[in-house]
Design a protein around this motif. Sequence first.
Motif, PDB file in Angstrom:
ATOM      1  N   ILE A  47     137.880  39.194  40.046  1.00 33.93           N
ATOM      2  CA  ILE A  47     138.647  40.149  39.040  1.00 33.93           C
ATOM      3  C   ILE A  47     140.110  40.687  39.576  1.00 33.93           C
ATOM      4  CG2 ILE A  47     136.217  41.071  38.404  1.00 33.93           C
ATOM      5  CD1 ILE A  47     137.377  43.726  39.415  1.00 33.93           C
ATOM      6  N   ALA A  48     140.776  40.294  40.269  1.00 31.08           N
ATOM      7  CA  ALA A  48     142.055  40.504  40.817  1.00 31.08           C
ATOM      8  C   ALA A  48     142.948  40.141  39.701  1.00 31.08           C
ATOM      9  CB  ALA A  48     142.459  39.925  42.014  1.00 31.08           C
ATOM     10  N   PRO A  49     143.030  39.169  38.865  1.00 29.98           N
ATOM     11  CA  PRO A  49     143.908  39.188  37.884  1.00 29.98           C
ATOM     12  C   PRO A  49     143.713  40.043  36.671  1.00 29.98           C
ATOM     13  CG  PRO A  49     142.843  36.946  38.474  1.00 29.98           C
ATOM     14  CD  PRO A  49     142.209  38.178  39.058  1.00 29.98           C
ATOM     15  N   PHE A  50     142.648  41.030  36.686  1.00 28.79           N
ATOM     16  CA  PHE A  50     142.313  41.529  35.647  1.00 28.79           C
ATOM     17  C   PHE A  50     142.315  43.202  36.081  1.00 28.79           C
ATOM     18  CE2 PHE A  50     139.938  37.799  35.245  1.00 28.79           C
ATOM     19  CZ  PHE A  50     140.670  37.059  34.078  1.00 28.79           C
ATOM     20  N   ARG A  51     142.899  43.583  36.991  1.00 27.62           N
ATOM     21  CA  ARG A  51     142.995  44.819  37.602  1.00 27.62           C
ATOM     22  C   ARG A  51     143.799  45.472  36.768  1.00 27.62           C
ATOM     23  NH1 ARG A  51     139.410  45.324  41.027  1.00 27.62           N
ATOM     24  NH2 ARG A  51     139.557  44.250  42.825  1.00 27.62           N
ATOM     25  N   GLY A  52     143.271  46.849  36.510  1.00 29.66           N
ATOM     26  CA  GLY A  52     143.699  47.876  35.590  1.00 29.66           C
ATOM     27  C   GLY A  52     143.108  47.779  34.153  1.00 29.66           C
ATOM     28  N   ASN A  53     142.348  46.788  33.970  1.00 31.69           N
ATOM     29  CA  ASN A  53     141.405  46.595  32.751  1.00 31.69           C
ATOM     30  C   ASN A  53     140.186  47.281  33.117  1.00 31.69           C
ATOM     31  OD1 ASN A  53     139.378  45.705  30.517  1.00 31.69           O
ATOM     32  ND2 ASN A  53     141.082  44.324  30.122  1.00 31.69           N
ATOM     33  N   ARG A  54     139.869  48.670  32.544  1.00 28.13           N
ATOM     34  CA  ARG A  54     138.783  49.419  32.786  1.00 28.13           C
ATOM     35  C   ARG A  54     137.421  48.746  32.438  1.00 28.13           C
ATOM     36  NH1 ARG A  54     138.882  53.737  29.060  1.00 28.13           N
ATOM     37  NH2 ARG A  54     136.370  53.459  28.459  1.00 28.13           N
ATOM     38  N   LEU A  55     137.416  48.050  31.475  1.00 28.85           N
ATOM     39  CA  LEU A  55     136.191  47.371  30.957  1.00 28.85           C
ATOM     40  C   LEU A  55     135.698  46.368  31.899  1.00 28.85           C
ATOM     41  CD1 LEU A  55     136.709  46.436  27.096  1.00 28.85           C
ATOM     42  CD2 LEU A  55     135.428  48.398  28.016  1.00 28.85           C
ATOM     43  N   VAL A  56     136.651  45.452  32.505  1.00 27.92           N
ATOM     44  CA  VAL A  56     136.331  44.591  33.575  1.00 27.92           C
ATOM     45  C   VAL A  56     135.957  45.082  34.863  1.00 27.92           C
ATOM     46  CG1 VAL A  56     137.302  42.599  35.160  1.00 27.92           C
ATOM     47  CG2 VAL A  56     137.814  42.639  32.578  1.00 27.92           C
ATOM     48  N   GLU A  57     136.923  46.151  35.259  1.00 22.95           N
ATOM     49  CA  GLU A  57     136.461  46.860  36.520  1.00 22.95           C
ATOM     50  C   GLU A  57     135.096  47.622  36.460  1.00 22.95           C
ATOM     51  OE1 GLU A  57     139.985  49.424  37.223  1.00 22.95           O
ATOM     52  OE2 GLU A  57     141.193  47.772  37.922  1.00 22.95           O
ATOM     53  N   GLU A  58     134.748  48.170  35.154  1.00 22.79           N
ATOM     54  CA  GLU A  58     133.258  49.079  35.215  1.00 22.79           C
ATOM     55  C   GLU A  58     132.242  47.790  35.237  1.00 22.79           C
ATOM     56  OE1 GLU A  58     133.393  51.167  31.731  1.00 22.79           O
ATOM     57  OE2 GLU A  58     134.964  52.806  32.704  1.00 22.79           O
ATOM     58  N   ALA A  59     132.476  46.650  34.508  1.00 20.61           N
ATOM     59  CA  ALA A  59     131.449  45.642  34.690  1.00 20.61           C
ATOM     60  C   ALA A  59     131.347  45.128  36.089  1.00 20.61           C
ATOM     61  CB  ALA A  59     131.725  44.293  33.848  1.00 20.61           C
ATOM     62  N   ALA A  60     132.539  45.019  36.876  1.00 22.12           N
ATOM     63  CA  ALA A  60     132.582  44.598  38.220  1.00 22.12           C
ATOM     64  C   ALA A  60     131.793  45.604  39.066  1.00 22.12           C
ATOM     65  CB  ALA A  60     133.863  44.289  38.663  1.00 22.12           C
ATOM     66  N   GLU A  61     132.017  46.858  39.155  1.00 25.92           N
ATOM     67  CA  GLU A  61     131.357  47.671  39.795  1.00 25.92           C
ATOM     68  C   GLU A  61     129.810  47.953  39.514  1.00 25.92           C
ATOM     69  OE1 GLU A  61     132.747  49.831  42.271  1.00 25.92           O
ATOM     70  OE2 GLU A  61     134.356  48.402  41.987  1.00 25.92           O
ATOM     71  N   GLN A  62     129.458  47.820  38.316  1.00 26.55           N
ATOM     72  CA  GLN A  62     128.058  47.593  37.942  1.00 26.55           C
ATOM     73  C   GLN A  62     127.330  46.077  38.461  1.00 26.55           C
ATOM     74  OE1 GLN A  62     126.968  47.511  33.756  1.00 26.55           O
ATOM     75  NE2 GLN A  62     124.873  47.155  34.031  1.00 26.55           N
ATOM     76  N   ILE A  63     128.021  45.196  38.506  1.00 23.10           N
ATOM     77  CA  ILE A  63     127.394  44.048  39.147  1.00 23.10           C
ATOM     78  C   ILE A  63     127.541  44.040  40.822  1.00 23.10           C
ATOM     79  CG2 ILE A  63     127.974  41.562  39.776  1.00 23.10           C
ATOM     80  CD1 ILE A  63     129.082  41.630  36.686  1.00 23.10           C
ATOM     81  N   LYS A  64     128.395  44.564  41.215  1.00 23.65           N
ATOM     82  CA  LYS A  64     128.340  44.993  42.629  1.00 23.65           C
ATOM     83  C   LYS A  64     127.198  45.975  43.175  1.00 23.65           C
ATOM     84  CE  LYS A  64     132.745  45.971  43.223  1.00 23.65           C
ATOM     85  NZ  LYS A  64     134.102  46.223  43.865  1.00 23.65           N
ATOM     86  N   ALA A  65     126.684  46.920  42.180  1.00 24.56           N
ATOM     87  CA  ALA A  65     126.057  47.675  42.486  1.00 24.56           C
ATOM     88  C   ALA A  65     124.378  46.861  42.395  1.00 24.56           C
ATOM     89  CB  ALA A  65     125.785  48.967  41.405  1.00 24.56           C
ATOM     90  N   GLU A  66     124.222  46.284  41.355  1.00 24.50           N
ATOM     91  CA  GLU A  66     123.054  45.516  41.200  1.00 24.50           C
ATOM     92  C   GLU A  66     123.074  44.371  42.318  1.00 24.50           C
ATOM     93  OE1 GLU A  66     123.421  43.573  37.521  1.00 24.50           O
ATOM     94  OE2 GLU A  66     123.306  45.323  36.293  1.00 24.50           O
TER      95      GLU A  66
END
Length: 88
Positions: A47-66
């Motif tokens: 997701i590095a190219p999408f840093r700053g996009n809250r939607l992508v960052e939130e999805a990434a955090e959710q996937i990491k938690a899962e």
Amino acid sequence: MTRILEEASAGLKALEEEVIRTQFDPDDPASVQAAIDHVEHTIDAKIAPFRGNRLVEEAAEQIKAECRANILQQVADHDTDRGSRTLH
């Protein structure tokens, strides 16, 4: 707003397409942590190219938690199986 949604769509697609494989020794806490770290670093890199996009960052955090929960569940299942094996 359109740019943010287009970027989010591309970022979410990148996450969806990513397949992460890792191995670990469920009896070795350092190995388990290394597997979790590997998964999280792989997702962060994706997701590095999408840093700053809250939607992508939130999805990434959710996937990491899962993923973290999945790894820890495998450790717990391993511990449970070890105690309930048939010995004869």
